[in-house]
Design a protein around this motif. Structure first.
Motif, PDB file in Angstrom:
ATOM      1  N   THR A  86       0.828  -1.208   0.000  1.00 44.64           N
ATOM      2  CA  THR A  86       0.000   0.000   0.000  1.00 44.64           C
ATOM      3  C   THR A  86       0.858   1.252   0.000  1.00 44.64           C
ATOM      4  OG1 THR A  86      -1.803  -1.144   1.127  1.00 44.64           O
ATOM      5  CG2 THR A  86      -1.790   1.262   1.269  1.00 44.64           C
ATOM      6  N   ALA A  87       1.858   1.300   0.861  1.00 47.72           N
ATOM      7  CA  ALA A  87       2.744   2.471   0.911  1.00 47.72           C
ATOM      8  C   ALA A  87       3.484   2.658  -0.406  1.00 47.72           C
ATOM      9  CB  ALA A  87       3.734   2.327   2.063  1.00 47.72           C
ATOM     10  N   ALA A  88       3.927   1.570  -1.019  1.00 47.01           N
ATOM     11  CA  ALA A  88       4.668   1.662  -2.282  1.00 47.01           C
ATOM     12  C   ALA A  88       3.788   2.158  -3.414  1.00 47.01           C
ATOM     13  CB  ALA A  88       5.244   0.293  -2.651  1.00 47.01           C
ATOM     14  N   VAL A  89       2.542   1.740  -3.428  1.00 45.20           N
ATOM     15  CA  VAL A  89       1.627   2.095  -4.520  1.00 45.20           C
ATOM     16  C   VAL A  89       1.104   3.523  -4.383  1.00 45.20           C
ATOM     17  CG1 VAL A  89      -0.677   1.576  -5.449  1.00 45.20           C
ATOM     18  CG2 VAL A  89       0.939  -0.274  -5.016  1.00 45.20           C
ATOM     19  N   GLU A  90       0.837   3.949  -3.163  1.00 44.88           N
ATOM     20  CA  GLU A  90       0.133   5.215  -2.977  1.00 44.88           C
ATOM     21  C   GLU A  90       1.019   6.442  -2.811  1.00 44.88           C
ATOM     22  OE1 GLU A  90      -2.702   4.606   0.188  1.00 44.88           O
ATOM     23  OE2 GLU A  90      -4.091   3.599  -1.193  1.00 44.88           O
ATOM     24  N   HIS A  91       2.288   6.303  -2.495  1.00 45.12           N
ATOM     25  CA  HIS A  91       3.090   7.473  -2.163  1.00 45.12           C
ATOM     26  C   HIS A  91       3.787   8.149  -3.336  1.00 45.12           C
ATOM     27  CE1 HIS A  91       3.130   6.067   2.262  1.00 45.12           C
ATOM     28  NE2 HIS A  91       2.093   6.806   1.993  1.00 45.12           N
ATOM     29  N   LEU A  92       3.909   7.472  -4.451  1.00 42.64           N
ATOM     30  CA  LEU A  92       4.548   8.067  -5.624  1.00 42.64           C
ATOM     31  C   LEU A  92       3.692   7.779  -6.847  1.00 42.64           C
ATOM     32  CD1 LEU A  92       8.246   6.959  -5.058  1.00 42.64           C
ATOM     33  CD2 LEU A  92       7.345   9.261  -4.846  1.00 42.64           C
ATOM     34  N   PRO A  93       3.671   8.681  -7.826  1.00 38.70           N
ATOM     35  CA  PRO A  93       2.892   8.401  -9.039  1.00 38.70           C
ATOM     36  C   PRO A  93       3.416   7.155  -9.749  1.00 38.70           C
ATOM     37  CG  PRO A  93       3.610  10.695  -8.982  1.00 38.70           C
ATOM     38  CD  PRO A  93       4.308   9.992  -7.861  1.00 38.70           C
ATOM     39  N   ILE A  94       2.490   6.373 -10.281  1.00 41.54           N
ATOM     40  CA  ILE A  94       2.836   5.182 -11.061  1.00 41.54           C
ATOM     41  C   ILE A  94       3.042   5.616 -12.506  1.00 41.54           C
ATOM     42  CG2 ILE A  94       1.912   2.993 -11.960  1.00 41.54           C
ATOM     43  CD1 ILE A  94       2.549   2.659  -9.061  1.00 41.54           C
ATOM     44  N   GLN A  95       4.126   5.167 -13.122  1.00 44.10           N
ATOM     45  CA  GLN A  95       4.412   5.479 -14.520  1.00 44.10           C
ATOM     46  C   GLN A  95       3.969   4.310 -15.389  1.00 44.10           C
ATOM     47  OE1 GLN A  95       5.579   8.556 -15.334  1.00 44.10           O
ATOM     48  NE2 GLN A  95       5.401   8.921 -13.145  1.00 44.10           N
ATOM     49  N   LEU A  96       3.062   4.559 -16.323  1.00 45.77           N
ATOM     50  CA  LEU A  96       2.561   3.518 -17.218  1.00 45.77           C
ATOM     51  C   LEU A  96       3.219   3.635 -18.583  1.00 45.77           C
ATOM     52  CD1 LEU A  96      -1.265   3.763 -16.409  1.00 45.77           C
ATOM     53  CD2 LEU A  96       0.431   2.229 -15.396  1.00 45.77           C
ATOM     54  N   GLU A  97       3.332   2.505 -19.273  1.00 40.45           N
ATOM     55  CA  GLU A  97       3.915   2.471 -20.617  1.00 40.45           C
ATOM     56  C   GLU A  97       2.843   2.697 -21.683  1.00 40.45           C
ATOM     57  OE1 GLU A  97       5.966  -1.203 -21.227  1.00 40.45           O
ATOM     58  OE2 GLU A  97       7.334  -0.875 -19.552  1.00 40.45           O
ATOM     59  N   SER A  98       3.296   2.797 -22.916  1.00 39.51           N
ATOM     60  CA  SER A  98       2.447   2.853 -24.112  1.00 39.51           C
ATOM     61  C   SER A  98       1.545   4.073 -24.174  1.00 39.51           C
ATOM     62  CB  SER A  98       1.618   1.578 -24.236  1.00 39.51           C
ATOM     63  OG  SER A  98       2.450   0.466 -24.389  1.00 39.51           O
ATOM     64  N   GLY A  99       1.973   5.172 -23.595  1.00 38.18           N
ATOM     65  CA  GLY A  99       1.221   6.410 -23.694  1.00 38.18           C
ATOM     66  C   GLY A  99       0.071   6.545 -22.717  1.00 38.18           C
ATOM     67  N   HIS A 100      -0.144   5.531 -21.868  1.00 36.05           N
ATOM     68  CA  HIS A 100      -1.177   5.627 -20.840  1.00 36.05           C
ATOM     69  C   HIS A 100      -0.626   6.481 -19.699  1.00 36.05           C
ATOM     70  CE1 HIS A 100      -3.100   2.490 -23.095  1.00 36.05           C
ATOM     71  NE2 HIS A 100      -2.172   1.599 -22.787  1.00 36.05           N
ATOM     72  N   ARG A 101      -1.509   7.221 -19.011  1.00 31.35           N
ATOM     73  CA  ARG A 101      -1.064   8.088 -17.917  1.00 31.35           C
ATOM     74  C   ARG A 101      -1.906   7.836 -16.678  1.00 31.35           C
ATOM     75  NH1 ARG A 101      -2.236  13.129 -15.753  1.00 31.35           N
ATOM     76  NH2 ARG A 101      -4.010  13.423 -17.149  1.00 31.35           N
ATOM     77  N   ALA A 102      -1.249   7.403 -15.612  1.00 31.14           N
ATOM     78  CA  ALA A 102      -1.943   7.192 -14.337  1.00 31.14           C
ATOM     79  C   ALA A 102      -2.235   8.548 -13.713  1.00 31.14           C
ATOM     80  CB  ALA A 102      -1.104   6.344 -13.402  1.00 31.14           C
ATOM     81  N   ILE A 103      -3.476   8.765 -13.345  1.00 32.45           N
ATOM     82  CA  ILE A 103      -3.876  10.003 -12.682  1.00 32.45           C
ATOM     83  C   ILE A 103      -3.827   9.819 -11.174  1.00 32.45           C
ATOM     84  CG2 ILE A 103      -5.790  11.624 -12.358  1.00 32.45           C
ATOM     85  CD1 ILE A 103      -6.587  10.878 -15.312  1.00 32.45           C
ATOM     86  N   SER A 104      -4.373   8.717 -10.700  1.00 34.38           N
ATOM     87  CA  SER A 104      -4.276   8.382  -9.271  1.00 34.38           C
ATOM     88  C   SER A 104      -4.270   6.869  -9.137  1.00 34.38           C
ATOM     89  CB  SER A 104      -5.432   8.984  -8.475  1.00 34.38           C
ATOM     90  OG  SER A 104      -6.644   8.319  -8.777  1.00 34.38           O
ATOM     91  N   THR A 105      -3.533   6.401  -8.156  1.00 38.03           N
ATOM     92  CA  THR A 105      -3.449   4.967  -7.888  1.00 38.03           C
ATOM     93  C   THR A 105      -3.550   4.766  -6.384  1.00 38.03           C
ATOM     94  OG1 THR A 105      -1.984   4.750  -9.794  1.00 38.03           O
ATOM     95  CG2 THR A 105      -2.103   2.878  -8.295  1.00 38.03           C
ATOM     96  N   VAL A 106      -4.511   3.952  -5.970  1.00 34.84           N
ATOM     97  CA  VAL A 106      -4.731   3.682  -4.547  1.00 34.84           C
ATOM     98  C   VAL A 106      -5.000   2.198  -4.346  1.00 34.84           C
ATOM     99  CG1 VAL A 106      -5.670   5.983  -4.060  1.00 34.84           C
ATOM    100  CG2 VAL A 106      -7.218   4.127  -4.671  1.00 34.84           C
ATOM    101  N   VAL A 107      -4.819   1.756  -3.122  1.00 35.94           N
ATOM    102  CA  VAL A 107      -5.246   0.412  -2.756  1.00 35.94           C
ATOM    103  C   VAL A 107      -6.709   0.524  -2.353  1.00 35.94           C
ATOM    104  CG1 VAL A 107      -4.985  -1.456  -1.091  1.00 35.94           C
ATOM    105  CG2 VAL A 107      -2.974  -0.443  -2.166  1.00 35.94           C
TER     106      VAL A 107
END
Length: 135
Positions: A86-107
């Motif tokens: 949970t801490a790893a996923v929520e504390h920094l923006p997730i970088q997605l490949e192939s032109g997709h852009r993560a806006i928010s990621t939470v558990v």
């Protein structure tokens, strides 16, 4: 690349690069797979789902769900691993490949089960990512 595969790859990379997670689960035991793993503890990427985001003004937003299965031989260890994930996923923006852009990621949720064998603890962590997907 589909947005769910992009999230899966990003999650595995993030978890393998996070010392608080690798202190509990070796990166070699973080895999895409199914069923009971051969190594304990481990994190197995399981089910995924992509859903159109109905509240978006444009049609390029999706909710991407990824299920992470945590396998250990003790329930406290399963909870500790889920907390580190949970801490790893929520504390920094997730970088997605192939032109997709993560806006928010939470558990979204984490639940913990005791397997019938009486020895195995199983944590199920659901990751929820709101993303802008590439055409």
């Amino acid at each position: 690349m589909s947005p769910d595969l992009a999230l899966q790859k990003a999650l595995l990379a993030r978890l393998a690069a996070t010392p608080d997670v690798t202190a509990l689960v070796p990166s070699s035991a973080m895999v895409d797979g199914h069923g009971l793993p051969q190594r304990f503890p481990s994190i197995v990427v399981g089910e995924g789902q992509v859903v159109r985001e109905p509240l978006a003004l444009t049609g390029d937003h999706r909710r991407i769900y990824a299920t992470l299965h945590v396998w250990t031989k003790s329930m406290p260890a399963a909870r500790a691993i889920a907390g580190a994930v949970t801490a790893a996923v929520e504390h920094l923006p997730i970088q997605l490949e192939s032109g997709h852009r993560a806006i928010s990621t939470v558990v979204r949720d984490a639940r913990f089960l005791r397997d019938p064998d009486g020895e195995t603890a199983h944590g199920i962590v659901t990751v929820d990512c709101l993303a802008e997907v590439a055409p």
